[in-house]
Design a protein around this motif. Structure first.
Motif, PDB file in Angstrom:
ATOM      1  N   SER A  14      -2.046   3.843  -0.462  1.00 52.91           N
ATOM      2  CA  SER A  14      -1.670   2.806   0.501  1.00 52.91           C
ATOM      3  C   SER A  14      -1.136   1.570  -0.213  1.00 52.91           C
ATOM      4  O   SER A  14      -0.243   0.887   0.291  1.00 52.91           O
ATOM      5  CB  SER A  14      -2.878   2.437   1.360  1.00 52.91           C
ATOM      6  N   ASP A  15      -1.670   1.271  -1.405  1.00 54.31           N
ATOM      7  CA  ASP A  15      -1.185   0.113  -2.160  1.00 54.31           C
ATOM      8  C   ASP A  15       0.271   0.305  -2.581  1.00 54.31           C
ATOM      9  O   ASP A  15       1.076  -0.636  -2.557  1.00 54.31           O
ATOM     10  CB  ASP A  15      -2.058  -0.128  -3.395  1.00 54.31           C
ATOM     11  N   GLN A  16       0.616   1.525  -2.984  1.00 54.62           N
ATOM     12  CA  GLN A  16       2.004   1.806  -3.363  1.00 54.62           C
ATOM     13  C   GLN A  16       2.931   1.702  -2.144  1.00 54.62           C
ATOM     14  O   GLN A  16       4.024   1.140  -2.229  1.00 54.62           O
ATOM     15  CB  GLN A  16       2.096   3.196  -3.983  1.00 54.62           C
ATOM     16  N   GLN A  17       2.464   2.250  -1.031  1.00 59.18           N
ATOM     17  CA  GLN A  17       3.244   2.169   0.195  1.00 59.18           C
ATOM     18  C   GLN A  17       3.411   0.723   0.636  1.00 59.18           C
ATOM     19  O   GLN A  17       4.480   0.320   1.081  1.00 59.18           O
ATOM     20  CB  GLN A  17       2.561   2.961   1.316  1.00 59.18           C
ATOM     21  N   LEU A  18       2.334  -0.047   0.525  1.00 64.12           N
ATOM     22  CA  LEU A  18       2.374  -1.449   0.917  1.00 64.12           C
ATOM     23  C   LEU A  18       3.339  -2.240   0.046  1.00 64.12           C
ATOM     24  O   LEU A  18       4.090  -3.088   0.535  1.00 64.12           O
ATOM     25  CB  LEU A  18       0.970  -2.057   0.836  1.00 64.12           C
ATOM     26  N   ALA A  19       3.333  -1.954  -1.241  1.00 62.09           N
ATOM     27  CA  ALA A  19       4.247  -2.646  -2.150  1.00 62.09           C
ATOM     28  C   ALA A  19       5.699  -2.350  -1.781  1.00 62.09           C
ATOM     29  O   ALA A  19       6.552  -3.254  -1.777  1.00 62.09           O
ATOM     30  CB  ALA A  19       3.966  -2.214  -3.594  1.00 62.09           C
ATOM     31  N   GLU A  20       5.985  -1.096  -1.449  1.00 62.24           N
ATOM     32  CA  GLU A  20       7.337  -0.726  -1.044  1.00 62.24           C
ATOM     33  C   GLU A  20       7.702  -1.374   0.286  1.00 62.24           C
ATOM     34  O   GLU A  20       8.822  -1.827   0.491  1.00 62.24           O
ATOM     35  CB  GLU A  20       7.437   0.804  -0.939  1.00 62.24           C
ATOM     36  N   PHE A  21       6.724  -1.405   1.200  1.00 64.40           N
ATOM     37  CA  PHE A  21       6.932  -2.038   2.503  1.00 64.40           C
ATOM     38  C   PHE A  21       7.262  -3.520   2.332  1.00 64.40           C
ATOM     39  O   PHE A  21       8.229  -4.034   2.904  1.00 64.40           O
ATOM     40  CB  PHE A  21       5.687  -1.867   3.368  1.00 64.40           C
ATOM     41  N   TYR A  67      -2.675   5.308   6.875  1.00 67.27           N
ATOM     42  CA  TYR A  67      -3.722   5.103   5.885  1.00 67.27           C
ATOM     43  C   TYR A  67      -4.880   4.323   6.506  1.00 67.27           C
ATOM     44  O   TYR A  67      -4.691   3.241   7.063  1.00 67.27           O
ATOM     45  CB  TYR A  67      -3.189   4.319   4.675  1.00 67.27           C
ATOM     46  N   THR A  68      -6.072   4.860   6.420  1.00 61.73           N
ATOM     47  CA  THR A  68      -7.234   4.193   7.003  1.00 61.73           C
ATOM     48  C   THR A  68      -7.604   2.917   6.250  1.00 61.73           C
ATOM     49  O   THR A  68      -8.256   2.031   6.808  1.00 61.73           O
ATOM     50  CB  THR A  68      -8.458   5.137   7.011  1.00 61.73           C
ATOM     51  N   ASP A  69      -7.194   2.813   4.962  1.00 64.76           N
ATOM     52  CA  ASP A  69      -7.542   1.621   4.186  1.00 64.76           C
ATOM     53  C   ASP A  69      -6.410   0.593   4.161  1.00 64.76           C
ATOM     54  O   ASP A  69      -6.440  -0.355   3.376  1.00 64.76           O
ATOM     55  CB  ASP A  69      -7.932   2.006   2.753  1.00 64.76           C
ATOM     56  N   ASP A  71      -4.619  -2.573   4.755  1.00 66.05           N
ATOM     57  CA  ASP A  71      -5.044  -3.939   5.083  1.00 66.05           C
ATOM     58  C   ASP A  71      -3.823  -4.732   5.542  1.00 66.05           C
ATOM     59  O   ASP A  71      -2.981  -5.115   4.741  1.00 66.05           O
ATOM     60  CB  ASP A  71      -5.679  -4.599   3.851  1.00 66.05           C
ATOM     61  N   VAL A  72      -3.749  -4.983   6.853  1.00 65.76           N
ATOM     62  CA  VAL A  72      -2.582  -5.657   7.418  1.00 65.76           C
ATOM     63  C   VAL A  72      -2.429  -7.068   6.853  1.00 65.76           C
ATOM     64  O   VAL A  72      -1.314  -7.606   6.797  1.00 65.76           O
ATOM     65  CB  VAL A  72      -2.691  -5.692   8.957  1.00 65.76           C
ATOM     66  N   ASP A  73      -3.537  -7.677   6.409  1.00 66.70           N
ATOM     67  CA  ASP A  73      -3.459  -9.035   5.876  1.00 66.70           C
ATOM     68  C   ASP A  73      -2.720  -9.101   4.536  1.00 66.70           C
ATOM     69  O   ASP A  73      -2.315 -10.180   4.098  1.00 66.70           O
ATOM     70  CB  ASP A  73      -4.868  -9.615   5.708  1.00 66.70           C
ATOM     71  N   LYS A  74      -2.555  -7.942   3.885  1.00 62.82           N
ATOM     72  CA  LYS A  74      -1.839  -7.916   2.609  1.00 62.82           C
ATOM     73  C   LYS A  74      -0.329  -7.742   2.790  1.00 62.82           C
ATOM     74  O   LYS A  74       0.424  -7.825   1.813  1.00 62.82           O
ATOM     75  CB  LYS A  74      -2.383  -6.790   1.726  1.00 62.82           C
ATOM     76  N   ALA A  75       0.081  -7.512   4.015  1.00 65.69           N
ATOM     77  CA  ALA A  75       1.515  -7.388   4.290  1.00 65.69           C
ATOM     78  C   ALA A  75       2.147  -8.772   4.319  1.00 65.69           C
ATOM     79  O   ALA A  75       1.510  -9.759   4.699  1.00 65.69           O
ATOM     80  CB  ALA A  75       1.737  -6.686   5.626  1.00 65.69           C
ATOM     81  N   VAL A  76       3.414  -8.836   3.909  1.00 68.78           N
ATOM     82  CA  VAL A  76       4.095 -10.135   3.849  1.00 68.78           C
ATOM     83  C   VAL A  76       4.694 -10.527   5.199  1.00 68.78           C
ATOM     84  O   VAL A  76       5.359 -11.562   5.307  1.00 68.78           O
ATOM     85  CB  VAL A  76       5.203 -10.121   2.769  1.00 68.78           C
ATOM     86  N   ILE A  77       4.450  -9.728   6.223  1.00 64.38           N
ATOM     87  CA  ILE A  77       4.910 -10.051   7.568  1.00 64.38           C
ATOM     88  C   ILE A  77       3.741  -9.822   8.525  1.00 64.38           C
ATOM     89  O   ILE A  77       3.041  -8.809   8.440  1.00 64.38           O
ATOM     90  CB  ILE A  77       6.135  -9.187   7.965  1.00 64.38           C
TER      91      ILE A  77
END
Length: 270
Positions: A14-21, A67-69, A71-77
């Motif tokens: 999820s961290d990799q996906q979040l970074a790409e997002f 991904y169950t983990d 964290d929407v707060d880590k998204a930049v939007i």
């Protein structure tokens, strides 16, 4: 033209996906720093850039939600800003596909908007009535009512069929819920409101388009019974004054589209 971004979930975290997002969101903001910036995109090339960039954002967001983990707060939007962008994205889609924003041979007509990644929540009448009941029961200026209204608006904006009815449902909340009689159910009040709004819209449509009211009623009754939009030949009896042969084809094509649009807007079957 860029191809759709393909993201493999297998073997990624999820961290990799979040970074790409977050990276894709940053690219989006280079084109449109805020959602209102979409209105300033006048050139087709600019609109195409926005479509491709936001399409990548919503594809990745759809993946992230798996991904169950996550964290929407880590998204930049934040979620509301994403919803605001979605609204602009769908408005642009509507303008392009209705022919009001581009020429028939425009490259934008061939763009895949990937709307399935936006319209993923299926809304039904029972759920709408449940939320409307909760809104009606909450104090008018309460945080509870505001959250419930935001939840309903989010659901409606993400549903292909209900999106265009959102303004009417909001009108019911703003104008009719405060006037509901003691003991009156939300369902009854909403049905009365919807039927009145629909009839008024039909009357205005017939007047503006100079249609034979009885013939239009037949089209409506057939639509209600068959649950299908009218065929082209079923539209021909509608106008009071028949168009000349020179403009007949274009006229009836336009009338067909307008008739389908108003029938769809005031149809609550889901």
């Amino acid at each position: 033209m860029n191809t759709l971004l393909v993201v493999q979930t297998c073997g990624t975290t999820s961290d990799q996906q979040l970074a790409e997002f977050n990276k894709c969101v940053s690219e989006l903001r280079k084109i449109t720093p805020e959602c209102q910036s979409v209105d300033d995109l006048k050139l087709e090339s600019q609109q195409l850039q926005f479509i491709q960039a936001f399409r990548d954002v919503i594809r990745l967001h759809s993946q992230l939600k798996m991904y169950t983990d996550f964290d929407v707060d880590k998204a930049v939007i934040v979620p509301q800003e994403l919803e605001d962008y979605k609204s602009k994205y769908k408005d642009l889609y509507d303008r392009i596909n209705k022919g009001t924003a581009v020429e028939k041979d425009s490259v934008l007509r061939d763009v895949n908007f990937a709307l399935d990644f936006i319209i993923s929540d299926y809304v039904n009448q029972d759920y709408i009535y449940t939320l409307l009941n909760m809104i009606a029961a909450a104090p008018p200026s309460s945080i509870q009512r505001a959250k419930q209204q935001q939840q309903l608006q989010s659901l409606l904006s993400n549903d292909r069929k209900m999106y265009k009815k959102m303004d009417l449902i909001q009108k019911f909340i703003d104008e009719q819920i405060p006037r509901m009689l003691n003991g009156q159910s939300v369902q009854d009040a909403f049905k009365q409101f919807w039927d009145a709004e629909k009839q008024q819209a039909y009357d205005v449509f017939c007047k503006d388009e100079n249609l034979v009211i009885d013939e239009f009623k037949k089209v409506v009754q057939r639509f209600d019974f068959t649950e299908r939009f009218p065929h082209a030949h079923e539209i021909r009896p509608l106008p009071k004054n028949k168009p000349s042969a020179l403009v007949s084809k274009v006229y009836f094509e336009g009338l067909h589209q307008k008739t389908n649009a108003i029938l769809e807007k005031y149809d609550l079957r889901i």
